[in-house]
Scaffold this motif. Structure first.
Motif, PDB file in Angstrom:
ATOM      1  N   GLY A  26      57.974  41.340  23.554  1.00 55.80           N
ATOM      2  CA  GLY A  26      56.520  41.385  23.625  1.00 55.80           C
ATOM      3  C   GLY A  26      55.949  42.285  22.536  1.00 55.80           C
ATOM      4  O   GLY A  26      56.468  43.372  22.291  1.00 55.80           O
ATOM      5  N   GLY A  27      54.904  41.820  21.855  1.00 53.84           N
ATOM      6  CA  GLY A  27      54.286  42.625  20.811  1.00 53.84           C
ATOM      7  C   GLY A  27      54.901  42.407  19.450  1.00 53.84           C
ATOM      8  O   GLY A  27      54.418  42.942  18.453  1.00 53.84           O
ATOM      9  N   GLU A  29      55.181  39.512  17.832  1.00 55.41           N
ATOM     10  CA  GLU A  29      54.570  38.416  17.096  1.00 55.41           C
ATOM     11  C   GLU A  29      55.622  37.550  16.411  1.00 55.41           C
ATOM     12  O   GLU A  29      55.425  37.062  15.298  1.00 55.41           O
ATOM     13  CB  GLU A  29      53.572  38.934  16.037  1.00 55.41           C
ATOM     14  CG  GLU A  29      52.493  39.857  16.595  1.00 55.41           C
ATOM     15  CD  GLU A  29      51.350  39.108  17.276  1.00 55.41           C
ATOM     16  OE1 GLU A  29      51.333  37.865  17.216  1.00 55.41           O
ATOM     17  OE2 GLU A  29      50.498  39.781  17.884  1.00 55.41           O
ATOM     18  N   GLU A  83      44.808  48.275  14.376  1.00 51.26           N
ATOM     19  CA  GLU A  83      43.462  48.565  13.875  1.00 51.26           C
ATOM     20  C   GLU A  83      43.459  49.795  12.971  1.00 51.26           C
ATOM     21  O   GLU A  83      42.474  50.079  12.322  1.00 51.26           O
ATOM     22  CB  GLU A  83      42.466  48.710  15.019  1.00 51.26           C
ATOM     23  CG  GLU A  83      42.436  50.042  15.742  1.00 51.26           C
ATOM     24  CD  GLU A  83      43.620  50.226  16.685  1.00 51.26           C
ATOM     25  OE1 GLU A  83      44.427  49.296  16.829  1.00 51.26           O
ATOM     26  OE2 GLU A  83      43.718  51.322  17.269  1.00 51.26           O
ATOM     27  N   ASP A 117      57.943  47.692  25.063  1.00 51.92           N
ATOM     28  CA  ASP A 117      57.516  46.868  26.187  1.00 51.92           C
ATOM     29  C   ASP A 117      58.584  46.857  27.282  1.00 51.92           C
ATOM     30  O   ASP A 117      58.296  46.842  28.466  1.00 51.92           O
ATOM     31  CB  ASP A 117      57.284  45.439  25.650  1.00 51.92           C
ATOM     32  CG  ASP A 117      56.578  44.579  26.662  1.00 51.92           C
ATOM     33  OD1 ASP A 117      55.873  45.146  27.510  1.00 51.92           O
ATOM     34  OD2 ASP A 117      56.718  43.349  26.587  1.00 51.92           O
TER      35      ASP A 117
ATOM     36  N   MET B   1      49.964  61.608  18.634  1.00 48.75           N
ATOM     37  CA  MET B   1      49.491  62.972  18.873  1.00 48.75           C
ATOM     38  C   MET B   1      50.554  63.977  18.478  1.00 48.75           C
ATOM     39  O   MET B   1      50.273  64.976  17.855  1.00 48.75           O
ATOM     40  CB  MET B   1      49.149  63.172  20.353  1.00 48.75           C
ATOM     41  CG  MET B   1      47.861  62.470  20.793  1.00 48.75           C
ATOM     42  SD  MET B   1      46.554  62.520  19.559  1.00 48.75           S
ATOM     43  CE  MET B   1      45.928  64.180  19.819  1.00 48.75           C
ATOM     44  N   ARG B 116      41.954  36.106  16.869  1.00 48.88           N
ATOM     45  CA  ARG B 116      41.720  37.543  16.674  1.00 48.88           C
ATOM     46  C   ARG B 116      40.586  37.775  15.698  1.00 48.88           C
ATOM     47  O   ARG B 116      39.818  38.722  15.829  1.00 48.88           O
ATOM     48  CB  ARG B 116      43.000  38.218  16.168  1.00 48.88           C
ATOM     49  CG  ARG B 116      44.012  38.386  17.261  1.00 48.88           C
ATOM     50  CD  ARG B 116      45.394  38.615  16.703  1.00 48.88           C
ATOM     51  NE  ARG B 116      45.626  40.000  16.301  1.00 48.88           N
ATOM     52  CZ  ARG B 116      46.807  40.460  15.900  1.00 48.88           C
ATOM     53  NH1 ARG B 116      47.830  39.628  15.853  1.00 48.88           N
ATOM     54  NH2 ARG B 116      46.956  41.700  15.547  1.00 48.88           N
ATOM     55  N   ARG B 195      42.518  38.097  25.919  1.00 47.79           N
ATOM     56  CA  ARG B 195      43.760  38.218  25.165  1.00 47.79           C
ATOM     57  C   ARG B 195      44.607  39.366  25.713  1.00 47.79           C
ATOM     58  O   ARG B 195      45.832  39.249  25.834  1.00 47.79           O
ATOM     59  CB  ARG B 195      43.435  38.453  23.691  1.00 47.79           C
ATOM     60  CG  ARG B 195      44.645  38.556  22.802  1.00 47.79           C
ATOM     61  CD  ARG B 195      44.309  38.426  21.329  1.00 47.79           C
ATOM     62  NE  ARG B 195      45.470  38.822  20.541  1.00 47.79           N
ATOM     63  CZ  ARG B 195      45.667  40.065  20.123  1.00 47.79           C
ATOM     64  NH1 ARG B 195      44.786  40.999  20.363  1.00 47.79           N
ATOM     65  NH2 ARG B 195      46.762  40.360  19.446  1.00 47.79           N
ATOM     66  N   MET B 200      51.096  37.903  25.807  1.00 49.61           N
ATOM     67  CA  MET B 200      52.232  38.824  25.905  1.00 49.61           C
ATOM     68  C   MET B 200      52.352  39.717  24.676  1.00 49.61           C
ATOM     69  O   MET B 200      52.896  40.805  24.734  1.00 49.61           O
ATOM     70  CB  MET B 200      53.525  38.041  26.098  1.00 49.61           C
ATOM     71  CG  MET B 200      53.658  37.467  27.483  1.00 49.61           C
ATOM     72  SD  MET B 200      53.438  38.784  28.695  1.00 49.61           S
ATOM     73  CE  MET B 200      53.792  37.944  30.197  1.00 49.61           C
ATOM     74  N   GLN B 201      51.889  39.245  23.522  1.00 48.85           N
ATOM     75  CA  GLN B 201      51.969  40.051  22.306  1.00 48.85           C
ATOM     76  C   GLN B 201      50.991  41.217  22.394  1.00 48.85           C
ATOM     77  O   GLN B 201      51.310  42.344  22.034  1.00 48.85           O
ATOM     78  CB  GLN B 201      51.662  39.196  21.075  1.00 48.85           C
ATOM     79  CG  GLN B 201      52.527  37.963  20.935  1.00 48.85           C
ATOM     80  CD  GLN B 201      53.990  38.283  20.901  1.00 48.85           C
ATOM     81  OE1 GLN B 201      54.402  39.328  20.395  1.00 48.85           O
ATOM     82  NE2 GLN B 201      54.812  37.412  21.459  1.00 48.85           N
ATOM     83  N   ALA B 204      51.877  44.189  25.154  1.00 51.94           N
ATOM     84  CA  ALA B 204      53.102  44.977  25.081  1.00 51.94           C
ATOM     85  C   ALA B 204      52.875  46.480  25.263  1.00 51.94           C
ATOM     86  O   ALA B 204      53.535  47.107  26.064  1.00 51.94           O
ATOM     87  CB  ALA B 204      53.825  44.704  23.777  1.00 51.94           C
ATOM     88  N   GLU B 205      51.966  47.071  24.522  1.00 49.45           N
ATOM     89  CA  GLU B 205      51.843  48.522  24.667  1.00 49.45           C
ATOM     90  C   GLU B 205      50.400  48.958  24.820  1.00 49.45           C
ATOM     91  O   GLU B 205      49.952  49.882  24.159  1.00 49.45           O
ATOM     92  CB  GLU B 205      52.511  49.237  23.494  1.00 49.45           C
ATOM     93  CG  GLU B 205      52.227  48.603  22.161  1.00 49.45           C
ATOM     94  CD  GLU B 205      53.041  49.234  21.043  1.00 49.45           C
ATOM     95  OE1 GLU B 205      52.518  50.143  20.412  1.00 49.45           O
ATOM     96  OE2 GLU B 205      54.191  48.803  20.833  1.00 49.45           O
ATOM     97  N   TYR B 210      42.925  53.769  25.940  1.00 47.21           N
ATOM     98  CA  TYR B 210      42.839  53.446  24.514  1.00 47.21           C
ATOM     99  C   TYR B 210      42.340  52.020  24.275  1.00 47.21           C
ATOM    100  O   TYR B 210      41.539  51.786  23.390  1.00 47.21           O
ATOM    101  CB  TYR B 210      44.205  53.650  23.852  1.00 47.21           C
ATOM    102  CG  TYR B 210      44.121  53.610  22.348  1.00 47.21           C
ATOM    103  CD1 TYR B 210      43.668  54.713  21.643  1.00 47.21           C
ATOM    104  CD2 TYR B 210      44.458  52.465  21.637  1.00 47.21           C
ATOM    105  CE1 TYR B 210      43.552  54.689  20.271  1.00 47.21           C
ATOM    106  CE2 TYR B 210      44.345  52.426  20.264  1.00 47.21           C
ATOM    107  CZ  TYR B 210      43.900  53.537  19.589  1.00 47.21           C
ATOM    108  OH  TYR B 210      43.781  53.509  18.224  1.00 47.21           O
ATOM    109  N   LYS B 262      39.950  54.199  20.292  1.00 42.80           N
ATOM    110  CA  LYS B 262      40.192  53.088  19.397  1.00 42.80           C
ATOM    111  C   LYS B 262      39.032  52.869  18.421  1.00 42.80           C
ATOM    112  O   LYS B 262      39.254  52.504  17.271  1.00 42.80           O
ATOM    113  CB  LYS B 262      40.388  51.828  20.225  1.00 42.80           C
ATOM    114  CG  LYS B 262      40.775  50.636  19.399  1.00 42.80           C
ATOM    115  CD  LYS B 262      41.110  49.476  20.293  1.00 42.80           C
ATOM    116  CE  LYS B 262      42.425  48.870  19.850  1.00 42.80           C
ATOM    117  NZ  LYS B 262      42.896  47.843  20.752  1.00 42.80           N
TER     118      LYS B 262
END
Ligand code: HEM
Ligand code: SF4
Ligand code: SF4
Ligand code: SF4
Lengths: 186, 360
Positions: A26-27, A29, A83, A117, B1, B116, B195, B200-201, B204-205, B210, B262
């Motif tokens: 996951g994440g 791409e 971002e 993930d 951080m 996106r 989204r 799933m992309q 993930a985190e 945030y 963010k």
């Protein structure tokens, strides 16, 4: 129980399952963040994987002007925040092992995030889950300590850890077979 | 951080000293400027609209947070280099094109996916346009007058810019500008939320504070803004004062949050133009050749800057051959590591690295 990624490099048979598996976390791409190299390509078939070692003082994050590379509480050094990354590519120059990949079209760096993930919930990372040769393993510190004892190296050194790496790392690396000249039973 | 803390630790006291004075200076200048502007704008404080008092306090708290974050950030060694060298190169021929592509049309987000990109154009431009409409109206830089003949005059900074029919397209667009931008933001935010929940992309985190909070804040600002219009038109202003307070409160909270979460990328992002100029300019000057294969892989300037930045962090990376690891191109640096593991000089074998990208 906290577990770590642990590599026994010379077990690698060059199947590149870890590259394919990495695309599926996951994440990610659908892009892999790891490498497999031929050690002596014109002579034999020995291969070794090259992974982000999740440095304790990560050069990639230190060199990033945008603070796009965050360090997770587990110690994993994450991929660039989408971002924040401004596309300067400092991190690719800074990493001592040449790990971060850069996509010029998307103006974005991406790197191994230790499959955060999964690993944040104690699930092994993709690459370690699929590795058929036990090159990539997901072990507790205790298990790694036992490995260390098992491979009782002549020089008393855990040969691919400090001072042989560039700094302390969260991922532990070992090459027991080659250095001891023994045949291993998996 | 953690990264930030460690860097601050390394540079120690000098940083903190500079920090305190820079912060005080920026804060003092801004608050003074605001006070002077308000003094003039309110005709010596005789026309203070107490309804907008909250915005004033919000703006000042926002400025505090903004300078706090930005000064600390600008003092980090790698950031300082890009800012300093990038600003000097601001007037390159390619700057306008790069700026438009990076800051207005977001071509690079398009390459990450059309969904996106659409989502970000709606949120980003919705917010930017809202600000363009709101600020001039609030500070009186822009207003409308109506002629007897059914025509509207749009007056900006005291000059008559345009005269349009009161029921024409342009007039309707201007009365409804904020409603349109609010709908843009709402649609964009809903796309982002969808989204974040389904993909799933994206999942993930993500974290609540945030990733979700800014989306909810933007949603709240837009919905309460639209509700104000709704109450004006359909309810003849019923409930307006209460809604106006909620709207005000949501804007203030968003402003205060902006420098920390963010949304901090909004003021940070223009640095991507500086970074691009920095790379282009120094690449034209002189390229660094890989110490192993001789490929030109980065500008000499950037290579040296990275070596210096790592030096500040007590990271040396000297090889036994006597150069810095950063002086090797990426494939050679990776093969060099394999060589350290195996004892065989993989990097010296003149074979191109095998394809390292699996197709997912
Ligand atoms: C200065 C111009 C701006 C640039 C270059 C920029 C850039 C970016 C980038 C690269 C992303 C990641 C998008 C992705 O990969 O999916 C992003 C996300 C985001 N941006 Fe911007 N941005 C800008 C202005 C704004 C503005 C004015 C807003 C309005 C508040 C905004 C709100 C957001 C939000 C809410 C997200 C997160 C969306 C999500 O949850 O996935 N941005 N921005
Ligand atoms: S190995 Fe490279 S990419 Fe991974 S944490 Fe260390 S410096 Fe960063
Ligand atoms: S390319 Fe992105 S992640 Fe890498 S140093 Fe530059 S801003 Fe940071
Ligand atoms: S830990 Fe995850 S992200 Fe890192 S190389 Fe393995 S599969 Fe890829």
């Amino acid at each position: 129980m906290k577990k770590r990624l642990y590599l026994e490099l010379e077990n690698c048979i060059g199947c590149r399952s870890c590259l394919a598996a990495c695309t599926q976390c996951g994440g990610h791409e659908e892009r892999n963040r790891n490498y497999v190299y031929d050690v002596n390509p014109l002579v034999n078939r020995q291969t070794m994987p090259l992974m982000c070692l999740h440095c304790e003082n990560p050069a990639c994050a230190r060199s990033c002007p945008a603070q796009a590379i965050q360090i997770h509480e587990t110690g994993a050094v994450l991929s660039a925040l989408v971002e924040k990354c401004i596309g300067c590519q400092n991190c690719t120059i800074a990493c001592p092992y040449g790990i971060p990949k850069f996509d010029t079209e998307q103006n974005l760096m991406y790197k191994c995030d230790l499959c955060i993930d999964r690993t944040k919930d104690g699930i092994p990372p993709m690459c370690a889950s699929v590795c058929p040769s036990n090159t990539l393993q997901w072990l507790t510190d205790e298990e790694i300590e036992n490995k260390k004892k098992q491979f009782n190296l002549d020089n008393g050194k855990w040969v691919t850890s400090m001072p042989y790496l560039e700094g302390e790392t969260n991922v532990k690396v070992n090459l027991p077979g080659i250095l001891q000249g023994i045949t291993k039973l998996y | 951080m953690q990264a930030k803390a460690a860097v601050n630790q390394k540079t120690g006291n000098t940083l903190n000293n500079a920090f305190a004075s820079n912060f005080a200076k920026s804060m003092f200048l801004s608050v003074t400027a605001l006070a002077v502007l308000s003094f003039i704008g309110t005709r010596m404080f005789t026309h203070v609209d107490l309804n907008l008092y909250g915005y004033m306090v919000g703006t000042i708290v926002f400025l505090g947070g903004f300078f706090y974050r930005f000064i600390a950030w600008g003092e980090r060694p790698p950031t300082k280099i890009i800012l300093k060298k990038g600003l000097k190169l601001l007037f390159r021929k390619s700057t306008p094109k790069t700026s438009v592509e990076h800051l207005a049309t977001y071509n690079f987000i398009w390459n990450r996916g059309i969904y996106r990109w659409t989502q970000h154009v709606l949120i980003g431009w919705g917010c930017i346009l809202s600000c363009f409409v709101t600020f001039p109206l609030v500070f009186g830089w822009m207003y409308f007058t109506m002629d007897d003949n059914g025509y509207y005059n749009i007056i900006a900074l005291g000059m008559q810019v345009m005269t349009v029919p009161a029921d024409g397209i342009i007039a309707n667009l201007s009365y409804n500008a904020l409603n349109i931008t609010a709908v843009m933001v709402i649609v964009g935010v809903c796309m982002a939320l969808y989204r974040r929940l389904k993909n799933m992309q994206a999942r993930a985190e993500q974290k609540f504070l945030y990733d979700f909070l800014p989306l909810y804040m933007l949603l709240l600002v837009s919905i309460t803004g639209l509700a104000l219009t709704f109450m004006n038109i359909f309810l003849h202003g019923a409930g307006q004062p209460a809604m106006s307070l909620i709207h005000q409160w949501s804007v203030i909270i968003t402003l205060i949050y902006l420098p920390f979460g963010k949304l901090a990328h909004i003021p940070f992002r223009p640095m991507s133009v500086l970074a691009r100029n920095y790379r282009e300019h120094y690449a034209e000057q002189d390229m660094k050749e890989c110490k192993v294969c001789g490929d030109q892989f980065v500008s000499s300037e950037q290579s040296q800057d990275v070596v210096d930045v790592l030096g500040v962090n007590d990271i040396q990376f000297k090889t036994k051959e006597g150069h810095h690891l950063a002086e090797m191109c990426l494939p050679c640096r990776r093969k060099y590591r394999i060589a350290q593991f195996s004892g065989f000089p993989t990097h010296e074998v003149k074979v191109k690295e095998a394809n390292q990208n699996a197709k997912g």
